[in-house]
Scaffold this active site. Structure first.
Site, PDB file in Angstrom:
ATOM      1  N   LYS A   1      -9.879   3.293  54.420  1.00  0.00           N
ATOM      2  CA  LYS A   1     -11.221   3.369  53.822  1.00  0.00           C
ATOM      3  C   LYS A   1     -12.242   3.450  54.961  1.00  0.00           C
ATOM      4  O   LYS A   1     -13.033   2.528  55.180  1.00  0.00           O
ATOM      5  CB  LYS A   1     -11.479   2.120  52.962  1.00  0.00           C
ATOM      6  CG  LYS A   1     -10.699   2.086  51.666  1.00  0.00           C
ATOM      7  CD  LYS A   1     -11.310   2.927  50.574  1.00  0.00           C
ATOM      8  CE  LYS A   1     -12.597   2.321  50.046  1.00  0.00           C
ATOM      9  NZ  LYS A   1     -13.264   3.222  49.084  1.00  0.00           N
TER      10      LYS A   1
ATOM     11  N   TYR B   1      -3.915  -9.925  55.444  1.00  0.00           N
ATOM     12  CA  TYR B   1      -3.052 -11.039  55.052  1.00  0.00           C
ATOM     13  C   TYR B   1      -2.852 -12.032  56.204  1.00  0.00           C
ATOM     14  O   TYR B   1      -2.397 -13.152  56.004  1.00  0.00           O
ATOM     15  CB  TYR B   1      -1.687 -10.542  54.554  1.00  0.00           C
ATOM     16  CG  TYR B   1      -1.753  -9.781  53.245  1.00  0.00           C
ATOM     17  CD1 TYR B   1      -2.899  -9.797  52.467  1.00  0.00           C
ATOM     18  CD2 TYR B   1      -0.682  -9.042  52.786  1.00  0.00           C
ATOM     19  CE1 TYR B   1      -2.975  -9.095  51.278  1.00  0.00           C
ATOM     20  CE2 TYR B   1      -0.744  -8.336  51.592  1.00  0.00           C
ATOM     21  CZ  TYR B   1      -1.902  -8.364  50.843  1.00  0.00           C
ATOM     22  OH  TYR B   1      -1.967  -7.674  49.664  1.00  0.00           O
TER      23      TYR B   1
ATOM     24  N   ASP C   1      -8.595   4.855  47.969  1.00  0.00           N
ATOM     25  CA  ASP C   1      -8.850   4.886  46.521  1.00  0.00           C
ATOM     26  C   ASP C   1      -8.519   6.258  45.940  1.00  0.00           C
ATOM     27  O   ASP C   1      -7.920   6.374  44.865  1.00  0.00           O
ATOM     28  CB  ASP C   1     -10.287   4.451  46.192  1.00  0.00           C
ATOM     29  CG  ASP C   1     -11.333   5.150  47.034  1.00  0.00           C
ATOM     30  OD1 ASP C   1     -10.988   5.713  48.092  1.00  0.00           O
ATOM     31  OD2 ASP C   1     -12.513   5.149  46.645  1.00  0.00           O
TER      32      ASP C   1
ATOM     33  N   ASP D   1       3.051  -0.576  44.557  1.00  0.00           N
ATOM     34  CA  ASP D   1       3.285  -1.012  43.177  1.00  0.00           C
ATOM     35  C   ASP D   1       2.938   0.095  42.180  1.00  0.00           C
ATOM     36  O   ASP D   1       3.571   0.227  41.137  1.00  0.00           O
ATOM     37  CB  ASP D   1       2.492  -2.290  42.859  1.00  0.00           C
ATOM     38  CG  ASP D   1       3.296  -3.548  43.216  1.00  0.00           C
ATOM     39  OD1 ASP D   1       4.257  -3.424  44.001  1.00  0.00           O
ATOM     40  OD2 ASP D   1       2.975  -4.637  42.712  1.00  0.00           O
TER      41      ASP D   1
ATOM     42  N   ASP E   1       0.400  -2.581  49.842  1.00  0.00           N
ATOM     43  CA  ASP E   1       0.872  -3.485  48.807  1.00  0.00           C
ATOM     44  C   ASP E   1       0.540  -2.914  47.421  1.00  0.00           C
ATOM     45  O   ASP E   1       1.388  -2.830  46.525  1.00  0.00           O
ATOM     46  CB  ASP E   1       0.159  -4.840  49.009  1.00  0.00           C
ATOM     47  CG  ASP E   1       0.849  -5.977  48.294  1.00  0.00           C
ATOM     48  OD1 ASP E   1       1.852  -5.726  47.617  1.00  0.00           O
ATOM     49  OD2 ASP E   1       0.371  -7.120  48.407  1.00  0.00           O
TER      50      ASP E   1
END
Ligand code: NAD
Length: 369
Positions: free
Chosen positions: A193, A142, A226, A254, A250
């Site tokens: 990852k 970001y 993942d 959620d 992020d």
């Protein structure tokens, strides 16, 4: 008793509605003599753009820096979709995070027993769930440069975001996670990852080294982000503290939101580095949800995420753990008594408004822990 300086930034949409309920709870805390508050108020997001042409003014930034903690509602909405990128509502929140050095975002996902049926997962999978997601907040994709849309001159454009992490950024977020785990069930799961990203390789290496050097008593496991997402919906109770980068955090937080039934239930804390002399951290507390323009102004918003954010401020900024417990117990009893806003309605026959939910939590708070 010391006076605690709180800056209230309600923002846009449902932000002011849920902030009004927090003010009622804070008044009840002050009334009970547990803390004394000095409130300042400011503008952030679309309302700040309307007033100053910026997502947060310099004077409100100065108030944020002087406050013991900032309580933030939510920003944004379709009205401000056309405004320039640099002054869009979210820029106010990003500026606060960056200038206050808020690198650690703590998002608890707790499933209140009374709400287990509001989750999209089976009751046995989520009932009693209590996990903490620690998201790195000031680095990663970001913020990394270059960040641009480049015109390639052949009718094509190239969108570029850059994922960057330095050792110190990973070390400090890992320490926050390990410290929290020691006060909980002593387990940290680190997500990255490393199979496809260099930042993932470094993340894995640094978290492993911090663990070996400073936190051997805490159980550490690594999962690819993942796979972690999959495990979060398969068997979330395996987790205690999850630590991950800005982007994965992020998304994963959620997902965790839906485990608990509604975005309207999730508070969060964003913390900065501890001051070497006072030990105090700059801090901002906010609900995970956005400004919910679809329900704004209708009295439908669930104020629990915002009120839970005040509880987190009591615990992490002011060392008032018992007050935080008392606020959370008041929320749990209100839910157990069957009060529901529309988002957590489930099978309930009737729903209450934002203000009724807030009033009930205040009434329960006054009854004590
Ligand atoms: P959102 O979180 O605002 O809403 C998603 C859905 O959840 C909506 O249906 C909404 O009604 C519901 N919801 C959210 N909070 C609720 C609450 N407290 N009680 C009941 N229902 C609730 O996300 P969105 O719709 O993707 O975004 C709307 C605006 O908010 C956009 O402008 C977005 O940029 C902004 N946003 C801001 C923040 C922030 O301020 N931190 C975070 C996310 C989105």
């Amino acid at each position: 008793m010391t006076t605690l300086k709180l800056l209230l930034l309600p923002g846009d949409g449902i932000g002011p509605e849920v902030m009004a309920e927090v003010e009622k709870v804070a008044a009840a805390v002050a009334e009970g003599g547990e803390a004394r508050f000095e409130f300042e108020r400011g503008l952030v997001g679309g309302c700040a753009y309307d007033a100053h042409g910026k997502a947060i003014s310099e004077s409100d930034m100065a108030l944020a820096k002087a406050a013991d903690a900032v309580l933030f509602g939510a920003v944004g909405g379709p009205k401000w979709d056309p405004v320039p990128y640099d002054v869009r509502p979210e820029a106010g929140l990003l500026r606060l995070r960056k200038d206050l050095g808020l690198f650690a975002n703590l998002r608890p996902a707790i499933c209140y027993p009374a709400l287990a049926d509001a989750s999209s997962l089976k009751r046995e999978v989520v009932e009693g769930l209590d996990i903490m997601i620690v998201r790195e907040l000031t680095g990663g994709v970001y913020f990394g440069e270059p960040k641009e849309i480049r015109d390639l001159g052949n009718g094509q454009k190239r969108g570029i975001d850059t994922q960057v992490y330095d050792t110190y950024e990973i070390e400090r977020i890992a320490r926050v996670a390990f410290d929290l785990a020691r006060k909980r069930r002593n387990k940290v799961t680190s997500g990255e990852k490393r199979n496809v990203m260099k930042t993932g390789v470094l993340w894995h290496e640094v978290v492993t080294a911090v663990h070996a050097r400073e936190f051997k008593d805490v159980t550490l496991e690594h999962q690819l982000a993942d796979a972690l997402a999959m495990q979060l919906v398969r068997w979330p109770k395996q987790f205690d503290v999850i630590v991950t980068d800005n982007l994965f955090g992020d998304v994963l937080s959620d997902i965790a939101a839906m485990l608990t039934g509604s975005l309207g239930m999730l508070p969060s804390a964003s913390l900065g580095e501890a001051d070497a002399v006072t030990g105090k951290r700059r801090a901002l507390y906010e609900p995970v949800h956005g400004s919910a323009p679809d329900i704004a102004g209708k009295g439908l918003a669930n104020p629990i995420a915002m009120i839970g954010s005040l509880a987190m401020a009591m615990r992490y900024s002011f060392g008032l753990g018992a007050t935080a417990d008392r606020i959370e117990a008041a929320i749990a009893r209100t839910l157990a008594a069957g009060l529901r806003t529309a988002d957590i309605r489930g099978d309930a026959r009737s729903v209450v408004s934002t203000a009724q939910m807030g009033d009930s939590i205040v009434a329960e708070y006054r009854k004590g822990a």
